[in-house]
Write a protein that holds these residues in place. Structure first.
Motif, PDB file in Angstrom:
ATOM      1  N   THR A 194     -75.162  13.053  -4.787  1.00 54.64           N
ATOM      2  CA  THR A 194     -74.562  14.277  -4.263  1.00 54.64           C
ATOM      3  C   THR A 194     -73.791  15.001  -5.357  1.00 54.64           C
ATOM      4  O   THR A 194     -73.721  14.553  -6.499  1.00 54.64           O
ATOM      5  CB  THR A 194     -73.580  13.954  -3.126  1.00 54.64           C
ATOM      6  OG1 THR A 194     -72.408  13.327  -3.687  1.00 54.64           O
ATOM      7  CG2 THR A 194     -74.197  13.024  -2.100  1.00 54.64           C
ATOM      8  N   HIS A 195     -73.162  16.120  -4.976  1.00 54.33           N
ATOM      9  CA  HIS A 195     -72.298  16.827  -5.914  1.00 54.33           C
ATOM     10  C   HIS A 195     -71.098  15.963  -6.324  1.00 54.33           C
ATOM     11  O   HIS A 195     -70.495  16.200  -7.363  1.00 54.33           O
ATOM     12  CB  HIS A 195     -71.809  18.143  -5.306  1.00 54.33           C
ATOM     13  CG  HIS A 195     -71.082  17.976  -4.008  1.00 54.33           C
ATOM     14  ND1 HIS A 195     -71.733  17.881  -2.796  1.00 54.33           N
ATOM     15  CD2 HIS A 195     -69.766  17.866  -3.736  1.00 54.33           C
ATOM     16  CE1 HIS A 195     -70.849  17.739  -1.833  1.00 54.33           C
ATOM     17  NE2 HIS A 195     -69.636  17.716  -2.376  1.00 54.33           N
ATOM     18  N   SER A 213     -72.147  17.840 -14.308  1.00 56.05           N
ATOM     19  CA  SER A 213     -71.537  16.981 -13.301  1.00 56.05           C
ATOM     20  C   SER A 213     -72.378  16.847 -12.040  1.00 56.05           C
ATOM     21  O   SER A 213     -72.504  15.757 -11.483  1.00 56.05           O
ATOM     22  CB  SER A 213     -70.160  17.532 -12.932  1.00 56.05           C
ATOM     23  OG  SER A 213     -69.583  16.810 -11.861  1.00 56.05           O
ATOM     24  N   MET A 214     -72.972  17.938 -11.587  1.00 52.04           N
ATOM     25  CA  MET A 214     -73.631  17.908 -10.277  1.00 52.04           C
ATOM     26  C   MET A 214     -75.120  17.616 -10.321  1.00 52.04           C
ATOM     27  O   MET A 214     -75.768  17.589  -9.270  1.00 52.04           O
ATOM     28  CB  MET A 214     -73.403  19.234  -9.553  1.00 52.04           C
ATOM     29  CG  MET A 214     -71.981  19.434  -9.091  1.00 52.04           C
ATOM     30  SD  MET A 214     -71.837  20.720  -7.819  1.00 52.04           S
ATOM     31  CE  MET A 214     -72.208  22.182  -8.775  1.00 52.04           C
ATOM     32  N   HIS A 215     -75.699  17.411 -11.506  1.00 53.53           N
ATOM     33  CA  HIS A 215     -77.146  17.193 -11.569  1.00 53.53           C
ATOM     34  C   HIS A 215     -77.520  16.065 -12.518  1.00 53.53           C
ATOM     35  O   HIS A 215     -78.613  16.063 -13.085  1.00 53.53           O
ATOM     36  CB  HIS A 215     -77.860  18.493 -11.965  1.00 53.53           C
ATOM     37  CG  HIS A 215     -77.679  19.587 -10.959  1.00 53.53           C
ATOM     38  ND1 HIS A 215     -76.702  20.534 -11.085  1.00 53.53           N
ATOM     39  CD2 HIS A 215     -78.311  19.847  -9.790  1.00 53.53           C
ATOM     40  CE1 HIS A 215     -76.752  21.355 -10.045  1.00 53.53           C
ATOM     41  NE2 HIS A 215     -77.718  20.956  -9.237  1.00 53.53           N
ATOM     42  N   ASN A 246     -76.993  16.268  -6.748  1.00 52.93           N
ATOM     43  CA  ASN A 246     -77.523  17.496  -6.182  1.00 52.93           C
ATOM     44  C   ASN A 246     -76.392  18.387  -5.698  1.00 52.93           C
ATOM     45  O   ASN A 246     -75.518  17.938  -4.952  1.00 52.93           O
ATOM     46  CB  ASN A 246     -78.474  17.170  -5.023  1.00 52.93           C
ATOM     47  CG  ASN A 246     -79.484  18.256  -4.777  1.00 52.93           C
ATOM     48  OD1 ASN A 246     -79.122  19.417  -4.562  1.00 52.93           O
ATOM     49  ND2 ASN A 246     -80.755  17.902  -4.826  1.00 52.93           N
ATOM     50  N   GLY A 247     -76.414  19.636  -6.108  1.00 49.00           N
ATOM     51  CA  GLY A 247     -75.375  20.562  -5.707  1.00 49.00           C
ATOM     52  C   GLY A 247     -75.538  21.106  -4.302  1.00 49.00           C
ATOM     53  O   GLY A 247     -74.625  21.737  -3.773  1.00 49.00           O
ATOM     54  N   MET A 248     -76.689  20.885  -3.682  1.00 49.07           N
ATOM     55  CA  MET A 248     -76.927  21.394  -2.324  1.00 49.07           C
ATOM     56  C   MET A 248     -76.613  20.298  -1.304  1.00 49.07           C
ATOM     57  O   MET A 248     -77.067  19.160  -1.447  1.00 49.07           O
ATOM     58  CB  MET A 248     -78.374  21.848  -2.172  1.00 49.07           C
ATOM     59  CG  MET A 248     -78.712  23.066  -3.006  1.00 49.07           C
ATOM     60  SD  MET A 248     -80.409  23.646  -2.793  1.00 49.07           S
ATOM     61  CE  MET A 248     -81.299  22.382  -3.702  1.00 49.07           C
ATOM     62  N   ASP A 255     -70.025  13.866   5.149  1.00 45.88           N
ATOM     63  CA  ASP A 255     -69.994  14.270   6.561  1.00 45.88           C
ATOM     64  C   ASP A 255     -70.346  15.738   6.726  1.00 45.88           C
ATOM     65  O   ASP A 255     -70.811  16.156   7.778  1.00 45.88           O
ATOM     66  CB  ASP A 255     -68.617  13.979   7.173  1.00 45.88           C
ATOM     67  CG  ASP A 255     -67.485  14.557   6.349  1.00 45.88           C
ATOM     68  OD1 ASP A 255     -67.076  15.699   6.616  1.00 45.88           O
ATOM     69  OD2 ASP A 255     -67.014  13.870   5.427  1.00 45.88           O
ATOM     70  N   GLY A 256     -70.166  16.533   5.675  1.00 46.46           N
ATOM     71  CA  GLY A 256     -70.536  17.940   5.751  1.00 46.46           C
ATOM     72  C   GLY A 256     -72.030  18.160   5.886  1.00 46.46           C
ATOM     73  O   GLY A 256     -72.467  19.262   6.249  1.00 46.46           O
ATOM     74  N   ALA A 257     -72.832  17.132   5.600  1.00 42.10           N
ATOM     75  CA  ALA A 257     -74.293  17.256   5.710  1.00 42.10           C
ATOM     76  C   ALA A 257     -74.807  16.928   7.106  1.00 42.10           C
ATOM     77  O   ALA A 257     -75.998  17.131   7.384  1.00 42.10           O
ATOM     78  CB  ALA A 257     -74.971  16.335   4.699  1.00 42.10           C
TER      79      ALA A 257
END
Length: 346
Positions: free
Chosen positions: A78-79, A113-115, A127-129, A165-167
């Motif tokens: 994840t991000h 950082s995010m990828h 993954n940033g999404m 939890d946002g997913a």
């Protein structure tokens, strides 16, 4: 791993991090915590551009889950993924250089950082999404279960999808749960429920429960104390063994907490959406002291020193690594024929 001695350093290990003993798991918890604290300092100094999403507080989930995986297993992050990448075995000096955008990084400074990804360890990428790692893990599991040379029951590679939890309300996650259940794929879905989607309390945004989402698709689900490394490990071992034997997907809802903000930008914005009492209560459940408690104090002290030395060497390596040459900005693309605007490169 031997500490790097120069700007090139050794290559990343091709075997996952050793997490088979309580001491090894404590050391990894300490490594992730120290790495994130170092990264926060480097964000503050400006060495890391753009900021990060700190993983401090959630380390038990990454270490517990990754300790249940084998060499052929894969994960999608994840991000907030530094902990997953480190727990799987990516060398900290290579990950830190990646955060700094340097050529010595795990992805040559192109992922940041995010990828961050490391295919040699089955890390299919952060993954940033939100929730986007789930279909990637499902695809990897489908390929492993149905592709040429697929392994027999008991040796099927498992894919792990981490998400927050946002997913839980994202359609892509629900579609992934459905496909994994329909095709009985060896996927472990791991919800890191830290109570907030950015600043939005999960209780005000999520109807039902995380495990209820899985139950709707007939996927065995388990609520887990995400601040207890050994509890996460035990639950992950059960789910991974079932998936590896052909029993289909599993789902862990790990209740955890991030001690820092959603993103380092919160420090500048001075957002106030959590009380000091709430944060303090969760700090009393810190996974590091819990993991250290059964160990000999001398062993803990030695592991702490070892981690401090490794992170000092990682910082030296990352800061000494070169910045990328802008002339290579279009390298490694899937499309060709692209022309940068005039003046963009020398």
């Amino acid at each position: 791993m031997t500490a790097p001695s120069g700007p090139t350093g050794p290559a990343d290990p091709v075997a996952p991090a050793p997490l088979g003993t309580p001491a090894e798991r404590y050391r990894m918890l300490r490594l992730i915590r120290g790495f994130e604290e170092l990264a926060l300092d480097l964000v503050k100094s400006g060495a890391i551009p753009g900021g990060i999403h700190p993983y401090i507080g959630q380390e038990a989930v990454a270490v517990g889950v990754c300790s249940a995986l084998g060499p052929a297993d894969r994960l999608a992050s994840t991000h907030r993924g530094h902990g997953h990448v480190l727990a799987r075995g990516t060398a900290p000096h290579r990950l830190l250089a990646e955060l700094l955008g340097r050529v010595g990084g795990a992805n040559g400074g192109r992922g940041g950082s995010m990828h961050a990804a490391d295919f040699s360890l089955g890390i299919l990428g952060a993954n940033g999404m939100v929730g986007a790692g789930a279909p990637i893990a499902v695809g990897a599991a489908w390929a492993a279960a149905t592709g040429p040379g697929r392994a027999p029951a008991g040796r099927i590679p498992v894919a792990v999808a981490f998400f927050g939890d946002g997913a839980l309300n994202q359609g892509v996650l629900l579609e992934s749960l459905n496909l994994a259940a329909m095709w009985r794929l060896p996927v472990l879905f791991v919800c890191e429920d830290n109570g907030y989607a950015t600043t939005l309390p999960a209780a005000t945004a999520v109807a039902g429960s995380a495990t209820g989402r899985a139950a709707a698709f007939g996927i065995p689900a388990e609520d887990v104390d995400g601040m207890d490394t050994e509890a996460v490990r035990a639950a992950a071992l059960r789910a991974v063994e079932r998936a590896r034997d052909g029993g289909g997907p599993g789902f862990l809802a790990c209740r955890t907490y991030r001690y820092e903000g959603h993103h380092t930008m919160e420090r500048r914005m001075k957002l106030r959406y959590r009380s000091a009492e709430e944060v303090g209560a969760w700090r009393e459940r810190d996974p590091l002291p819990r993991a250290a408690a059964p160990l000999d104090p001398a062993t803990v002290a030695g592991l702490d020193r070892s981690v401090a030395e490794q992170l000092a060497a990682a910082e030296e390596f990352a800061l000494a690594s070169d910045h990328p040459d802008p002339a290579g900005a279009l390298d490694h693309l899937y499309a060709d024929g692209l022309r940068p605007r005039a003046g963009a490169t020398p």
